[in-house]
Design a protein around this motif. Structure first.
Motif: not given
Length: 187
Positions: A143-147
């Motif tokens: 869900a986190d595009l920065g992951e």
């Protein structure tokens, strides 16, 4: 002297377009998506549809035609190549186990194996759909595009942008390949 294919388009509203706005499956809803992920997915979907549109209505010989010798690139080869690339992106994400094997074998087999046979065309479309769905499902888990994912710790956002760029590049190739095959032009 060889005959030159006449340039043409099905569009009548804007004759430099591939299709009239009402017939273009990429523009069903005029509103832009909300949010970064929705925007990235919208662009990816648009380029995927564009590639399919560039291939539609052609027979196996036309799809496999290498229109710009000595290049091995063809529309069918692009379909196969992008199926291979989707699989590679899944390999970037995973950290467990061995990477998935290549779909078509050694380097350039995706293009070299793009022969004018209906079974090869059918398999290329099936492979592309399957690999797109699998890569989409693998990325949907984040869900986190920065992951950061995979052994190279690539950000999901970067991977999404890379996917869009890959399709955009090859849609440009598809424009030229299709025009060489039957003269059809447009975005």
């Amino acid at each position: 002297m060889s005959e030159r294919t006449e340039r043409w388009s099905r569009a009548t509203v804007y004759p430099d377009m591939w299709a009239d706005p009402g017939d273009d499956p990429r523009h069903r809803d005029e509103s832009s998506p909300d949010g970064e992920l929705a925007t990235l997915l919208d662009f990816l979907t648009g380029y995927r549809l564009t590639l399919r549109m560039k291939c539609e209505g052609l027979d196996p010989e036309q799809l496999a035609r290498r229109s710009v010798p000595p290049s091995t690139m063809s529309l069918l080869g692009l379909l196969r190549h992008l199926a291979e690339v989707e699989r590679d992106w899944r390999n970037w994400i995973t950290t467990d186990g061995d990477p998935l094997p290549k779909l078509y074998g050694a380097r350039d087999s995706d293009f070299l194996g793009a022969v004018p046979e209906q079974a090869v065309v059918d398999a290329a479309y099936a492979d592309l759909e399957r690999e797109q769905a699998a890569a989409d499902a693998a990325l949907a888990a984040y869900a986190d595009l920065g992951e950061r994912v995979g052994k190279d710790a690539i950000a999901v956002r970067e991977l999404m942008v890379h996917r869009i760029v890959e399709y955009a590049r090859h849609c440009g190739h598809a424009d030229l390949l299709r025009e060489c095959v039957d003269g059809r032009v447009g975005q």
